[in-house]
Design a protein around this motif. Sequence first.
Motif, PDB file in Angstrom:
ATOM      1  N   ARG A 388      44.279  33.547  48.508  1.00 56.74           N
ATOM      2  CA  ARG A 388      43.089  32.905  49.058  1.00 56.74           C
ATOM      3  C   ARG A 388      41.857  33.219  48.212  1.00 56.74           C
ATOM      4  O   ARG A 388      41.034  32.347  47.935  1.00 56.74           O
ATOM      5  N   ARG A 389      41.746  34.486  47.815  1.00 53.79           N
ATOM      6  CA  ARG A 389      40.584  34.868  47.011  1.00 53.79           C
ATOM      7  C   ARG A 389      40.607  34.170  45.644  1.00 53.79           C
ATOM      8  O   ARG A 389      39.565  33.762  45.132  1.00 53.79           O
ATOM      9  N   ARG A 390      41.821  34.059  45.073  1.00 58.40           N
ATOM     10  CA  ARG A 390      41.905  33.406  43.759  1.00 58.40           C
ATOM     11  C   ARG A 390      41.531  31.934  43.853  1.00 58.40           C
ATOM     12  O   ARG A 390      40.867  31.387  42.963  1.00 58.40           O
ATOM     13  N   ARG A 391      41.964  31.265  44.925  1.00 58.89           N
ATOM     14  CA  ARG A 391      41.602  29.854  45.085  1.00 58.89           C
ATOM     15  C   ARG A 391      40.096  29.693  45.265  1.00 58.89           C
ATOM     16  O   ARG A 391      39.485  28.772  44.717  1.00 58.89           O
ATOM     17  N   ARG A 392      39.511  30.613  46.040  1.00 60.70           N
ATOM     18  CA  ARG A 392      38.062  30.545  46.217  1.00 60.70           C
ATOM     19  C   ARG A 392      37.348  30.827  44.880  1.00 60.70           C
ATOM     20  O   ARG A 392      36.355  30.186  44.541  1.00 60.70           O
ATOM     21  N   TYR A 397      34.289  28.931  40.292  1.00 60.04           N
ATOM     22  CA  TYR A 397      34.253  28.833  38.832  1.00 60.04           C
ATOM     23  C   TYR A 397      34.102  27.369  38.416  1.00 60.04           C
ATOM     24  O   TYR A 397      33.282  27.026  37.546  1.00 60.04           O
ATOM     25  N   THR A 398      34.863  26.491  39.073  1.00 53.90           N
ATOM     26  CA  THR A 398      34.761  25.052  38.769  1.00 53.90           C
ATOM     27  C   THR A 398      33.376  24.520  39.115  1.00 53.90           C
ATOM     28  O   THR A 398      32.792  23.735  38.361  1.00 53.90           O
ATOM     29  N   LEU A 526      45.636  28.229  36.504  1.00 51.36           N
ATOM     30  CA  LEU A 526      46.208  29.569  36.393  1.00 51.36           C
ATOM     31  C   LEU A 526      45.848  30.425  37.602  1.00 51.36           C
ATOM     32  O   LEU A 526      46.629  31.281  38.035  1.00 51.36           O
ATOM     33  N   ALA A 527      44.662  30.200  38.148  1.00 55.43           N
ATOM     34  CA  ALA A 527      44.206  31.024  39.261  1.00 55.43           C
ATOM     35  C   ALA A 527      44.909  30.696  40.557  1.00 55.43           C
ATOM     36  O   ALA A 527      45.119  31.584  41.397  1.00 55.43           O
ATOM     37  N   ILE A 528      45.299  29.431  40.761  1.00 56.62           N
ATOM     38  CA  ILE A 528      45.800  29.037  42.083  1.00 56.62           C
ATOM     39  C   ILE A 528      47.302  28.810  42.116  1.00 56.62           C
ATOM     40  O   ILE A 528      47.889  28.714  43.204  1.00 56.62           O
ATOM     41  N   LEU A 529      47.962  28.722  40.938  1.00 57.97           N
ATOM     42  CA  LEU A 529      49.395  28.449  40.935  1.00 57.97           C
ATOM     43  C   LEU A 529      50.179  29.742  40.745  1.00 57.97           C
ATOM     44  O   LEU A 529      50.069  30.397  39.703  1.00 57.97           O
TER      45      LEU A 529
END
Length: 763
Positions: A388-392, A397-398, A526-529
């Motif tokens: 969850r933190r990586r997706r956020r 970042y985007t 890379l962050a969400i997969l």
Amino acid sequence: MSQVFSEVLATLELSLRTFKLGVAYLLLQRLARSLVVGLVILVSVSGTAAGNGKAVVSTPHVTATLVAEVGAVVPGATHWLGLQLQLAPQWHVYWRNPGDSGYPPSFTWTLPAGARAGEIVWPLPTRIAVGPLTNFGYTREVLLAVPIEIPDGYAGRSFPVRLAADWLVCKEDCIPESGTFVLDLPAVGALEKTGLGQAGLFAAARQALPMPSPPAGWSVSARVEGGEVSVRIVTPATAPPLDSLTFFPFAEGQMQASAEQRFRRQSEGYVLTLTGAEVPIGDWTSLAGILVASAGSGVGTRPIVFAVDEAIAGAAPGAIQPALPAVADAKVPAAANEGRVALSFAAVAGLAFVGGMLLNLMPCVFPILSIKLLGLVRHAGEEAEGRRRRRRHALFYTLGVVGTFLSLAGLLLALKAGGAFLGWGFQLQSPPFVGAMALLFFALGLSLSGALPIATLAQDVPGIWRQRHPDVDAFAAGALAVLVASPCTAPFMGVALGAAFAMPAALTLAVFLALALGMALPYSLLAILPRALARLPTPGAWMGRLKEFLAFPLYATVVWLAWVLVEQVGPSAILYLGTGLLLVAVLAWLLHFEQPFWRTGGGIAALATALALILVMPAPTTPARSAAPGGPPSAWEPWSPAALITARAANAAVFVDFTAAWCVTCQVNKRLVLSRDVVLADFAKAGVHLMRADWTRHDPEITRALTALGRSGVPVYALYPPRGEPILLPEVLTHTSILAALARLPDAGQHARQTSLLPDERK
């Protein structure tokens, strides 16, 4: 001579019709005098032709003749000589301002001591359309007359004249020509003894000369209105109504020669609207040139032609907007249309998206992205909460990438709408911005080296600030990635951005959105997969060593930015930047103190002083278009619009390197490709002139040239044939791509066997 024999024949005919002996005697006396004068001129001309020169030079396209208004000269008088150019059908030569291309005839006189030649007195030119271009010049025949002052004490029996003349004659192609002309005129004691010359030819030429000022009662004024020059002409009530007005400017590169000159009547006089040059040369501040007023098309109606020189009200720098590049049906360069008309919005957005993804691999972005990847490796094994933190993190970042790209695009659009001539990477033309970036990269390097004990905006290391504000940290990381990406142009980006700035503002922003999403995509995936994270190396002690190693590319970036500052400001930049870097090091030292006064107060003071030094740095020096490194000193010439036009008019191809010291891609191409001896040799064998347009500092002329090519940033590599459309090369340059471009030149067959493609790491 033709006039002498005409007078002889006329006199003979009159003598036969006269039966009174006295009258016949007088006529025969006149005939004898005419024959004597004719023989003198014939002997002098014949002697000249047989000696060191001749009065006539003939080529397949031009017959050029040096002529004199009278047959002899008088000491202390001013006599007129001129070069008569008789042109083949459909060929033309140029006026003092050639228009969109070409160059005017030039004269070099050799005269007896004390004599002086004046300037060419230019007859009224005509507008000559050549494809999308418009030239100012002459067809069929023209006499370019020059006054010659004879010294008072001239004692010679004859007056030898030698003229070396150069001219460019054009049809669809252009041919530089030249000739050396000689006349030897008798010197006599009085004007009445000068005899016959080409008086009729000079009298006819004077009829085509403009009046030195507007006719009595006429008034002419000019002012800037809506980015164009509006010329107002008020005529007296007795003047005939005007049907049209045409303006021929004296100076090149101010008015767009091919643009429509819009004429309209108004309640008080007339208005003529003129458009600024697409690639201006200097500032257009005065209406200096020739106005042609046509008052009807009846038989025998002559236009009213006069010179004007009026200040243009409101002509501040940037007030006069340059002409827009021609559209596709006007045969603009195919390279420019590639990014403007031929590509749809979807294609441009697609190119921008792909270019954004490739931007992650460019040397500007890769070190920062590597630092961010360390954080992903550290948290690769976390479960649901970690995902969850990586997706956020990926989301913010985007948003940082997108927000910064759109902000830069919006600022650039606003500045361009306000009259500024800027392009992508414009912020790096500002020394304070470059200096601030150098301080930031130095601080990041110190942090990675362990000397700056704070969590920074670009690294993913534990820290109180980062733990409390992870979203801001991610957003700032995206913003920083965009800022450091400014010096780079990835493949496909040049076409996409050039086309974007030719679109409406909303579509321009949409293209930048596609570029931002393309840049943010790889890191976000890379962050969400989980599968992508699983392919990353297992966390371990190597990460600390890698983190410390990544500081060195940042230090190298600081060295490079220092060089950029020296290029922009001069050697004094080292003192300002060096002191600022020293204060950042002091900041790192103060942050180790336990006392809040030194850690906080001292740190803020050191940082504020460092930034203040950068802000008060001297302004950039005036752009000096000198050849930058990348070849022998004589290999590269400084670019200018006039130099490019002159070289092409001389039937030479020109390769222009649009570059900047802050452009990493430019410097890589320069050192790996353009500085290689084999590449320079291939250019030389193909007869290509090499020019370098240095955009390190703000230069509106280079910005306009890039816009004309359909580009908004550097690097841009353009190969201009002697005639026809420029050829654009890819942003990532190779020897092979240069050879392919050279092969497209009109005379490439003559050089194909001479080029040598040696083993090249940049193939």
